[in-house]
Design an enzyme around this catalytic site. Structure first.
Site, PDB file in Angstrom:
ATOM      1  N   SER A  21       0.812  -1.220   0.000  1.00 57.40           N
ATOM      2  CA  SER A  21       0.000   0.000   0.000  1.00 57.40           C
ATOM      3  C   SER A  21       0.850   1.277   0.000  1.00 57.40           C
ATOM      4  CB  SER A  21      -0.958   0.002   1.195  1.00 57.40           C
ATOM      5  OG  SER A  21      -1.868  -1.062   1.053  1.00 57.40           O
ATOM      6  N   LYS A  72      -8.678  -5.492  11.427  1.00 56.04           N
ATOM      7  CA  LYS A  72      -9.865  -5.058  10.673  1.00 56.04           C
ATOM      8  C   LYS A  72     -11.137  -5.027  11.533  1.00 56.04           C
ATOM      9  CE  LYS A  72      -8.302  -6.111   5.997  1.00 56.04           C
ATOM     10  NZ  LYS A  72      -8.601  -6.749   4.715  1.00 56.04           N
ATOM     11  N   ASN A  93     -11.452  -1.866   6.483  1.00 61.76           N
ATOM     12  CA  ASN A  93     -10.045  -1.723   6.075  1.00 61.76           C
ATOM     13  C   ASN A  93      -9.687  -0.251   5.870  1.00 61.76           C
ATOM     14  OD1 ASN A  93     -11.436  -1.292   3.669  1.00 61.76           O
ATOM     15  ND2 ASN A  93      -9.773  -2.102   2.417  1.00 61.76           N
ATOM     16  N   ASP A 108     -12.635  -3.447   0.417  1.00 60.65           N
ATOM     17  CA  ASP A 108     -12.217  -4.737  -0.146  1.00 60.65           C
ATOM     18  C   ASP A 108     -13.283  -5.294  -1.092  1.00 60.65           C
ATOM     19  OD1 ASP A 108      -9.704  -5.005   1.003  1.00 60.65           O
ATOM     20  OD2 ASP A 108     -10.446  -6.013   2.796  1.00 60.65           O
ATOM     21  N   GLY A 133     -12.324 -20.881   1.019  1.00 64.49           N
ATOM     22  CA  GLY A 133     -11.886 -20.091   2.168  1.00 64.49           C
ATOM     23  C   GLY A 133     -13.036 -19.328   2.792  1.00 64.49           C
ATOM     24  N   ALA A 134     -12.924 -19.098   4.095  1.00 66.38           N
ATOM     25  CA  ALA A 134     -14.003 -18.402   4.813  1.00 66.38           C
ATOM     26  C   ALA A 134     -13.422 -17.448   5.859  1.00 66.38           C
ATOM     27  CB  ALA A 134     -14.929 -19.430   5.470  1.00 66.38           C
ATOM     28  N   GLY A 135     -12.262 -16.862   5.547  1.00 71.77           N
ATOM     29  CA  GLY A 135     -11.658 -15.895   6.460  1.00 71.77           C
ATOM     30  C   GLY A 135     -12.258 -14.508   6.232  1.00 71.77           C
ATOM     31  N   GLY A 136     -11.562 -13.492   6.735  1.00 78.71           N
ATOM     32  CA  GLY A 136     -12.074 -12.123   6.635  1.00 78.71           C
ATOM     33  C   GLY A 136     -12.288 -11.690   5.196  1.00 78.71           C
ATOM     34  N   TYR A 222      -1.757 -12.041  -3.660  1.00 76.44           N
ATOM     35  CA  TYR A 222      -1.021 -11.225  -4.642  1.00 76.44           C
ATOM     36  C   TYR A 222       0.494 -11.358  -4.529  1.00 76.44           C
ATOM     37  CZ  TYR A 222      -0.704  -8.081  -0.649  1.00 76.44           C
ATOM     38  OH  TYR A 222      -0.475  -7.581   0.586  1.00 76.44           O
TER      39      TYR A 222
HETATM   40  P1  NAP Z   1      -7.782 -15.054   7.318  1.00 72.57           P
HETATM   41  O1  NAP Z   1      -8.983 -14.366   7.854  1.00 72.57           O
HETATM   42  O2  NAP Z   1      -6.656 -15.404   8.224  1.00 72.57           O
HETATM   43  O3  NAP Z   1      -8.287 -16.403   6.572  1.00 72.57           O
HETATM   44  C1  NAP Z   1      -7.370 -17.350   6.087  1.00 72.57           C
HETATM   45  C2  NAP Z   1      -8.102 -18.387   5.249  1.00 72.57           C
HETATM   46  O4  NAP Z   1      -7.129 -19.297   4.704  1.00 72.57           O
HETATM   47  C3  NAP Z   1      -9.090 -19.244   6.065  1.00 72.57           C
HETATM   48  O5  NAP Z   1     -10.152 -19.618   5.233  1.00 72.57           O
HETATM   49  C4  NAP Z   1      -8.198 -20.462   6.411  1.00 72.57           C
HETATM   50  O6  NAP Z   1      -8.930 -21.624   6.699  1.00 72.57           O
HETATM   51  C5  NAP Z   1      -7.449 -20.628   5.118  1.00 72.57           C
HETATM   52  N1  NAP Z   1      -6.227 -21.413   5.288  1.00 72.57           N
HETATM   53  C6  NAP Z   1      -5.059 -21.016   5.851  1.00 72.57           C
HETATM   54  N2  NAP Z   1      -4.169 -22.038   5.840  1.00 72.57           N
HETATM   55  C7  NAP Z   1      -4.796 -23.087   5.260  1.00 72.57           C
HETATM   56  C8  NAP Z   1      -4.404 -24.432   4.962  1.00 72.57           C
HETATM   57  N3  NAP Z   1      -3.170 -24.889   5.248  1.00 72.57           N
HETATM   58  N4  NAP Z   1      -5.300 -25.249   4.343  1.00 72.57           N
HETATM   59  C9  NAP Z   1      -6.546 -24.800   4.034  1.00 72.57           C
HETATM   60  N5  NAP Z   1      -6.973 -23.537   4.299  1.00 72.57           N
HETATM   61  C10 NAP Z   1      -6.109 -22.694   4.907  1.00 72.57           C
HETATM   62  O7  NAP Z   1      -7.114 -14.193   6.157  1.00 72.57           O
HETATM   63  P2  NAP Z   1      -7.829 -13.188   5.118  1.00 72.57           P
HETATM   64  O8  NAP Z   1      -7.763 -11.821   5.633  1.00 72.57           O
HETATM   65  O9  NAP Z   1      -9.146 -13.749   4.742  1.00 72.57           O
HETATM   66  O10 NAP Z   1      -6.782 -13.259   3.885  1.00 72.57           O
HETATM   67  C11 NAP Z   1      -6.667 -14.438   3.103  1.00 72.57           C
HETATM   68  C12 NAP Z   1      -5.696 -14.175   1.947  1.00 72.57           C
HETATM   69  O11 NAP Z   1      -6.214 -13.125   1.126  1.00 72.57           O
HETATM   70  C13 NAP Z   1      -4.308 -13.708   2.374  1.00 72.57           C
HETATM   71  O12 NAP Z   1      -3.364 -14.332   1.544  1.00 72.57           O
HETATM   72  C14 NAP Z   1      -4.331 -12.204   2.107  1.00 72.57           C
HETATM   73  O13 NAP Z   1      -3.044 -11.690   1.801  1.00 72.57           O
HETATM   74  C15 NAP Z   1      -5.225 -12.141   0.894  1.00 72.57           C
HETATM   75  N6  NAP Z   1      -5.892 -10.825   0.759  1.00 72.57           N
HETATM   76  C16 NAP Z   1      -5.705 -10.168  -0.408  1.00 72.57           C
HETATM   77  C17 NAP Z   1      -6.327  -8.938  -0.590  1.00 72.57           C
HETATM   78  C18 NAP Z   1      -6.102  -8.208  -1.872  1.00 72.57           C
HETATM   79  O14 NAP Z   1      -6.352  -6.992  -1.910  1.00 72.57           O
HETATM   80  N7  NAP Z   1      -5.679  -8.866  -2.937  1.00 72.57           N
HETATM   81  C19 NAP Z   1      -7.144  -8.390   0.405  1.00 72.57           C
HETATM   82  C20 NAP Z   1      -7.341  -9.121   1.588  1.00 72.57           C
HETATM   83  C21 NAP Z   1      -6.694 -10.355   1.747  1.00 72.57           C
HETATM   84  P3  NAP Z   1      -9.323 -21.977   8.250  1.00 72.57           P
HETATM   85  O15 NAP Z   1     -10.538 -21.162   8.550  1.00 72.57           O
HETATM   86  O16 NAP Z   1      -9.551 -23.442   8.206  1.00 72.57           O
HETATM   87  O17 NAP Z   1      -8.123 -21.581   9.083  1.00 72.57           O
END
Ligand code: NAP
Length: 283
Positions: A21, A72, A93, A108, A133-136, A222
């Site tokens: 950023s 966040k 964000n 986002d 995936g089901a994170g943030g 990315y």
């Molecule tokens: P987060 O809330 O920590 O969520 C992480 C996700 O990845 C969860 O669904 C987690 O599953 C899964 N995961 C992690 N390790 C795993 C494994 N070994 N096997 C299977 N699933 C796994 O993170 P987030 O904020 O959502 O971000 C996720 C990704 O998106 C990051 O790489 C981040 O850099 C990227 N991102 C990119 C942008 C962009 O502008 N391009 C913006 C935001 C985020 P569990 O629930 O089972 O742990």
């Protein structure tokens, strides 16, 4: 003679050194001839630390900050008011420091929506989408996909409980993580929102041969921009969207808000980001 002070904004995270950023905002400020600084701020994970730093930033004249992991949800809690989208996603964000208080927003979803709309043609099938995936970030992606008109959205996550929560919040169906390959053929849009495929992380194990012909494939990771998952889809002729698109588009509202200039997403900006990632060995 009065002294003109530079505009101040930044990004708050832990860690934050990897954030692109500052580069994006510095390029836009330089293009617009704006006197301003966008500073990476490493703030430890506890809410109290976050709140203390936010208060200090307002005192020294910051216009606002972007907020990344793990703050966040803290940003939403700290703000006096929040946009509807930030409330729906449950995270912010962006924090803007105004005279009437602190306002939280989430760019986002709009960032991902813009990158998806840029790739969708008028005739693109918008029936079924599959989110891994089901994170943030998945919550923002779910909003964007729905806004683009996809009727049926399926989500699979390693931890099924989290998939069930997000599915309930955004009216989606849950698939088992182990079932992900079988679910691929039904989706005209597939997106990885897990951190798998990121530098230092294992790749996302997915059988690209099972993708529906012509399906659009996206990865929000990315670093690197071309994850193994995206490369495999591209080799099979699928249109792909990489995480730099979302990253650049989500940054634009903050720049306009805090620095007051044009925030144009173009190939020169993308090239600068790829060069920075290559220097770090992540592209
Ligand atoms: P987060 O809330 O920590 O969520 C992480 C996700 O990845 C969860 O669904 C987690 O599953 C899964 N995961 C992690 N390790 C795993 C494994 N070994 N096997 C299977 N699933 C796994 O993170 P987030 O904020 O959502 O971000 C996720 C990704 O998106 C990051 O790489 C981040 O850099 C990227 N991102 C990119 C942008 C962009 O502008 N391009 C913006 C935001 C985020 P569990 O629930 O089972 O742990």
């Amino acid at each position: 003679m009065t002294e003109k002070t530079p505009k101040l904004a930044g990004v708050v995270g832990w860690p934050v050194g990897q954030s692109l950023s500052p580069l994006i905002h510095t390029i836009w400020a330089s293009r617009a001839g704006i006197d301003g600084y966008y500073i990476p701020l490493a703030v430890p994970p506890a809410y109290d630390e976050f709140a203390r730093v936010m208060t200090a930033l307002q005192t020294i004249g910051f216009s606002g900050v972007n907020v990344t992991i793990p703050h966040k949800e803290h940003a939403l809690r700290y703000a006096d008011a929040a946009s509807e989208i930030a409330q729906k996603i449950g995270a912010a964000n962006m924090l803007t420091f105004g005279k009437k208080g602190v306002y939280a927003d989430n760019s986002d979803a709009a960032g991902f929506e813009k990158s998806l709309r840029d790739r969708l043609g008028a005739s693109s099938e918008r029936k079924s989408a599959f989110i891994l995936g089901a994170g943030g970030a998945a919550r923002a992606v779910a909003v964007a996909i729905r806004n683009c008109g996809f009727a049926d959205i399926v989500v699979a996550n390693r931890t099924r409980d989290k998939a069930e929560t997000i599915a309930a919040d955004f009216a989606m169906e849950v698939a088992d993580w182990e079932e992900r390959n079988e679910r691929l053929s039904a989706a005209s849009f597939v997106v990885n929102t897990t951190s798998l495929g990121m530098s230092g992380q294992p790749p996302l194990e997915l059988d690209s041969k099972k993708l529906r012909p012509g399906a659009i494939v996206a990865d929000i990771v990315y670093s690197p921009p071309e994850t193994p998952f995206l490369k495999a889809a591209q080799v099979r002729g699928h249109p792909v969207i990489n995480g730099l698109d979302m990253l650049m588009h989500q940054a634009a509202p903050g720049f306009r808000q805090w620095f007051g200039g044009a925030a144009v997403v173009d190939e020169a900006l993308r090239a600068a980001l790829v060069t920075a990632l290559k220097r770090r060995g992540s592209a």
